[in-house]
Design a protein around this motif. Sequence first.
Motif, PDB file in Angstrom:
ATOM      1  N   LEU A  17      32.760  38.703  76.005  1.00  0.00           N
ATOM      2  CA  LEU A  17      31.462  39.234  75.586  1.00  0.00           C
ATOM      3  C   LEU A  17      30.376  38.916  76.610  1.00  0.00           C
ATOM      4  CD1 LEU A  17      31.686  38.310  71.808  1.00  0.00           C
ATOM      5  CD2 LEU A  17      31.414  40.633  72.712  1.00  0.00           C
ATOM      6  N   ALA A  18      30.465  37.748  77.216  1.00  0.00           N
ATOM      7  CA  ALA A  18      29.458  37.341  78.196  1.00  0.00           C
ATOM      8  C   ALA A  18      29.521  38.207  79.452  1.00  0.00           C
ATOM      9  CB  ALA A  18      29.657  35.869  78.573  1.00  0.00           C
ATOM     10  N   ARG A  19      30.707  38.725  79.766  1.00  0.00           N
ATOM     11  CA  ARG A  19      30.869  39.529  80.983  1.00  0.00           C
ATOM     12  C   ARG A  19      30.810  41.030  80.704  1.00  0.00           C
ATOM     13  NH1 ARG A  19      35.475  36.267  81.754  1.00  0.00           N
ATOM     14  NH2 ARG A  19      36.792  38.124  81.667  1.00  0.00           N
ATOM     15  N   GLY A  20      30.874  41.383  79.440  1.00  0.00           N
ATOM     16  CA  GLY A  20      30.939  42.798  79.078  1.00  0.00           C
ATOM     17  C   GLY A  20      32.337  43.145  78.619  1.00  0.00           C
ATOM     18  N   VAL A  21      32.547  43.134  77.314  1.00  0.00           N
ATOM     19  CA  VAL A  21      33.881  43.289  76.764  1.00  0.00           C
ATOM     20  C   VAL A  21      34.381  44.720  76.934  1.00  0.00           C
ATOM     21  CG1 VAL A  21      33.018  43.791  74.441  1.00  0.00           C
ATOM     22  CG2 VAL A  21      35.320  42.851  74.730  1.00  0.00           C
ATOM     23  N   PRO A  22      35.648  44.921  77.348  1.00  0.00           N
ATOM     24  CA  PRO A  22      36.219  46.270  77.417  1.00  0.00           C
ATOM     25  C   PRO A  22      36.345  46.860  76.015  1.00  0.00           C
ATOM     26  CG  PRO A  22      37.504  44.714  78.723  1.00  0.00           C
ATOM     27  CD  PRO A  22      36.574  43.900  77.880  1.00  0.00           C
ATOM     28  N   SER A  23      36.647  48.140  75.948  1.00  0.00           N
ATOM     29  CA  SER A  23      36.739  48.797  74.637  1.00  0.00           C
ATOM     30  C   SER A  23      38.078  48.541  73.948  1.00  0.00           C
ATOM     31  CB  SER A  23      36.529  50.305  74.792  1.00  0.00           C
ATOM     32  OG  SER A  23      37.560  50.865  75.610  1.00  0.00           O
ATOM     33  N   ALA A  24      39.007  47.866  74.635  1.00  0.00           N
ATOM     34  CA  ALA A  24      40.309  47.560  74.036  1.00  0.00           C
ATOM     35  C   ALA A  24      40.789  46.197  74.520  1.00  0.00           C
ATOM     36  CB  ALA A  24      41.333  48.635  74.396  1.00  0.00           C
ATOM     37  N   ILE A  25      41.421  45.447  73.619  1.00  0.00           N
ATOM     38  CA  ILE A  25      41.933  44.114  73.947  1.00  0.00           C
ATOM     39  C   ILE A  25      43.359  43.994  73.449  1.00  0.00           C
ATOM     40  CG2 ILE A  25      41.654  41.628  73.640  1.00  0.00           C
ATOM     41  CD1 ILE A  25      38.690  42.083  73.130  1.00  0.00           C
ATOM     42  N   PHE A  26      44.235  43.543  74.344  1.00  0.00           N
ATOM     43  CA  PHE A  26      45.643  43.267  74.007  1.00  0.00           C
ATOM     44  C   PHE A  26      45.856  41.763  74.147  1.00  0.00           C
ATOM     45  CE2 PHE A  26      50.103  43.045  75.929  1.00  0.00           C
ATOM     46  CZ  PHE A  26      50.718  42.921  74.697  1.00  0.00           C
ATOM     47  N   CYS A  27      46.349  41.130  73.094  1.00  0.00           N
ATOM     48  CA  CYS A  27      46.509  39.670  73.087  1.00  0.00           C
ATOM     49  C   CYS A  27      47.980  39.285  73.191  1.00  0.00           C
ATOM     50  CB  CYS A  27      45.906  39.075  71.818  1.00  0.00           C
ATOM     51  SG  CYS A  27      44.125  39.311  71.687  1.00  0.00           S
ATOM     52  N   GLY A  28      48.218  38.148  73.824  1.00  0.00           N
ATOM     53  CA  GLY A  28      49.570  37.668  74.043  1.00  0.00           C
ATOM     54  C   GLY A  28      50.303  37.299  72.782  1.00  0.00           C
ATOM     55  N   ASN A  29      49.586  36.977  71.703  1.00  0.00           N
ATOM     56  CA  ASN A  29      50.221  36.768  70.393  1.00  0.00           C
ATOM     57  C   ASN A  29      49.206  37.056  69.294  1.00  0.00           C
ATOM     58  OD1 ASN A  29      48.597  34.502  70.065  1.00  0.00           O
ATOM     59  ND2 ASN A  29      50.248  33.021  70.218  1.00  0.00           N
ATOM     60  N   ASP A  30      49.667  37.053  68.066  1.00  0.00           N
ATOM     61  CA  ASP A  30      48.801  37.408  66.946  1.00  0.00           C
ATOM     62  C   ASP A  30      47.734  36.347  66.674  1.00  0.00           C
ATOM     63  OD1 ASP A  30      50.164  39.769  66.575  1.00  0.00           O
ATOM     64  OD2 ASP A  30      51.416  39.019  64.938  1.00  0.00           O
ATOM     65  N   MET A  31      48.058  35.069  66.862  1.00  0.00           N
ATOM     66  CA  MET A  31      47.078  34.024  66.606  1.00  0.00           C
ATOM     67  C   MET A  31      45.887  34.168  67.542  1.00  0.00           C
ATOM     68  SD  MET A  31      48.441  32.563  64.066  1.00  0.00           S
ATOM     69  CE  MET A  31      47.535  31.039  63.821  1.00  0.00           C
ATOM     70  N   LEU A  32      46.143  34.491  68.802  1.00  0.00           N
ATOM     71  CA  LEU A  32      45.042  34.759  69.731  1.00  0.00           C
ATOM     72  C   LEU A  32      44.233  35.974  69.264  1.00  0.00           C
ATOM     73  CD1 LEU A  32      46.840  34.231  73.166  1.00  0.00           C
ATOM     74  CD2 LEU A  32      45.020  32.803  72.213  1.00  0.00           C
ATOM     75  N   ALA A  33      44.933  36.992  68.759  1.00  0.00           N
ATOM     76  CA  ALA A  33      44.246  38.200  68.281  1.00  0.00           C
ATOM     77  C   ALA A  33      43.336  37.877  67.096  1.00  0.00           C
ATOM     78  CB  ALA A  33      45.261  39.271  67.900  1.00  0.00           C
ATOM     79  N   PHE A  34      43.797  37.003  66.194  1.00  0.00           N
ATOM     80  CA  PHE A  34      42.955  36.617  65.064  1.00  0.00           C
ATOM     81  C   PHE A  34      41.692  35.905  65.562  1.00  0.00           C
ATOM     82  CE2 PHE A  34      47.114  36.117  62.456  1.00  0.00           C
ATOM     83  CZ  PHE A  34      47.162  37.490  62.271  1.00  0.00           C
ATOM     84  N   GLY A  35      41.864  35.055  66.570  1.00  0.00           N
ATOM     85  CA  GLY A  35      40.715  34.357  67.132  1.00  0.00           C
ATOM     86  C   GLY A  35      39.757  35.302  67.828  1.00  0.00           C
ATOM     87  N   VAL A  36      40.300  36.260  68.565  1.00  0.00           N
ATOM     88  CA  VAL A  36      39.455  37.255  69.230  1.00  0.00           C
ATOM     89  C   VAL A  36      38.666  38.043  68.193  1.00  0.00           C
ATOM     90  CG1 VAL A  36      39.507  39.436  70.512  1.00  0.00           C
ATOM     91  CG2 VAL A  36      40.826  37.469  71.333  1.00  0.00           C
ATOM     92  N   TYR A  37      39.333  38.405  67.111  1.00  0.00           N
ATOM     93  CA  TYR A  37      38.642  39.138  66.045  1.00  0.00           C
ATOM     94  C   TYR A  37      37.453  38.332  65.524  1.00  0.00           C
ATOM     95  CZ  TYR A  37      37.651  41.426  61.615  1.00  0.00           C
ATOM     96  OH  TYR A  37      36.999  42.049  60.568  1.00  0.00           O
ATOM     97  N   ARG A  38      37.669  37.058  65.265  1.00  0.00           N
ATOM     98  CA  ARG A  38      36.580  36.218  64.750  1.00  0.00           C
ATOM     99  C   ARG A  38      35.443  36.105  65.754  1.00  0.00           C
ATOM    100  NH1 ARG A  38      39.601  31.088  61.731  1.00  0.00           N
ATOM    101  NH2 ARG A  38      40.421  32.278  59.948  1.00  0.00           N
ATOM    102  N   GLY A  39      35.800  35.957  67.030  1.00  0.00           N
ATOM    103  CA  GLY A  39      34.760  35.869  68.053  1.00  0.00           C
ATOM    104  C   GLY A  39      33.944  37.144  68.158  1.00  0.00           C
ATOM    105  N   LEU A  40      34.615  38.275  68.077  1.00  0.00           N
ATOM    106  CA  LEU A  40      33.907  39.555  68.129  1.00  0.00           C
ATOM    107  C   LEU A  40      33.030  39.739  66.894  1.00  0.00           C
ATOM    108  CD1 LEU A  40      36.760  41.923  69.411  1.00  0.00           C
ATOM    109  CD2 LEU A  40      34.877  40.954  70.748  1.00  0.00           C
ATOM    110  N   ALA A  41      33.592  39.423  65.716  1.00  0.00           N
ATOM    111  CA  ALA A  41      32.845  39.599  64.471  1.00  0.00           C
ATOM    112  C   ALA A  41      31.598  38.738  64.448  1.00  0.00           C
ATOM    113  CB  ALA A  41      33.745  39.274  63.278  1.00  0.00           C
ATOM    114  N   ALA A  42      31.701  37.522  64.989  1.00  0.00           N
ATOM    115  CA  ALA A  42      30.538  36.623  65.017  1.00  0.00           C
ATOM    116  C   ALA A  42      29.414  37.188  65.875  1.00  0.00           C
ATOM    117  CB  ALA A  42      30.963  35.245  65.535  1.00  0.00           C
ATOM    118  N   ALA A  43      29.787  38.009  66.848  1.00  0.00           N
ATOM    119  CA  ALA A  43      28.782  38.617  67.730  1.00  0.00           C
ATOM    120  C   ALA A  43      28.357  39.995  67.246  1.00  0.00           C
ATOM    121  CB  ALA A  43      29.346  38.712  69.149  1.00  0.00           C
ATOM    122  N   GLY A  44      28.845  40.400  66.087  1.00  0.00           N
ATOM    123  CA  GLY A  44      28.468  41.693  65.533  1.00  0.00           C
ATOM    124  C   GLY A  44      29.230  42.860  66.106  1.00  0.00           C
ATOM    125  N   VAL A  45      30.338  42.577  66.803  1.00  0.00           N
ATOM    126  CA  VAL A  45      31.166  43.643  67.381  1.00  0.00           C
ATOM    127  C   VAL A  45      32.250  44.017  66.374  1.00  0.00           C
ATOM    128  CG1 VAL A  45      32.715  44.283  69.268  1.00  0.00           C
ATOM    129  CG2 VAL A  45      30.715  42.837  69.717  1.00  0.00           C
TER     130      VAL A  45
END
Length: 356
Positions: free
Chosen positions: A254-282
């Motif tokens: 988010l600090a650098r400009g998030v791309p429109s799509a994110i692929f995560c190495g596992n589901d737990m990372l994806a859950f964390g990414v979701y929370r980080g995006l949601a906290a920023a209103g994305v």
Amino acid sequence: MNDRPSGARLPASPRPRGDARVSIRDVAALAGVSIGTVSNTINRPERVRRLTREAVERAIAELGFVPNQQARVLTGASSQVIGLVVLDILSPFFMEVASAVERAANEAGHMMILCDSENSIAKQAGLLQMLAAQRVRGVLVTPASADVRIAREAPASERPQIVFLDFKDSAQHCSVSVNHVAGARRAVAHLLGLGHERVAFVGGSRVLHQFDQRLRGAVEAVVAAGLDPATALVEEPVSSIGIRDGMLAAERLLARGVPSAIFCGNDMLAFGVYRGLAAAGVRVPEDVALVGYDDITFAADWIVPLTSVRQPVDELGYRAAHLLFDHSSGDPGHVHQQVVLQPELVVRASSDPSAR
């Protein structure tokens, strides 16, 4: 071959059932047979006549006798214990693998010892030495590094029979693995097919060597789409594989400009990414499409059902266990196998709103 008269009554139990001091001598006395007959019944039942075997088995059950595993192995009998060394016992993926391995072990009358290497080569080496000292039948190992010399070069006394799990080595070893390159290629091709032109990969080979294969698959998908990986693929390394690491990765993106799509190495990372995006209103998937890997049990029940690459986890663990039984059987005709399983992409709402 040992036997006793059919229909003979068992004498009174010399010790109460379940007494920790019950020995093989007590079993022999209760069954009215020799100690050697009890030993054969436990270790080589095919050598004992049915009626005698049944009498010994009744005595064992009545006394609650538990054979000494190490003493049993010293007689030349095969151990009934296998080891499973995984990278992280907190990972739902490895817990699902362990469940499949344990089911296979139970069906074969074996027990499983679960060990956590914590993705450390040094700890992995210590665990293999410990399991060898316990004279286990064999060990399933998800190696902490692509450098698996510990399994090849350790002294025989420190190297149990090994089958690699979720890792393909050479024809010198048995293994059951998943084609992670193909799985990642499908995931990123899916995102590019939805019109996204920049995809972030949250992972890193410094954490898991499987992530290196998944990154390779992502690069192949980008190249196949006629795009330049230098601009179309953003690598976001992580220091571990949990939800917290995904949240931190999202903050950096988010600090650098998030791309429109994110692929995560596992589901737990994806859950964390979701929370980080949601906290920023994305919003996911309206602002950013999100794809995970593993398709663990609750990926479908996430806040926004997660698109994920499904590994055949049950088959992975179950087949690896049976391959270990075959590999450690002592059969001179055994041929090492390298089984490669194929993953599949499960599309849900986190990447494609129409999947709702």
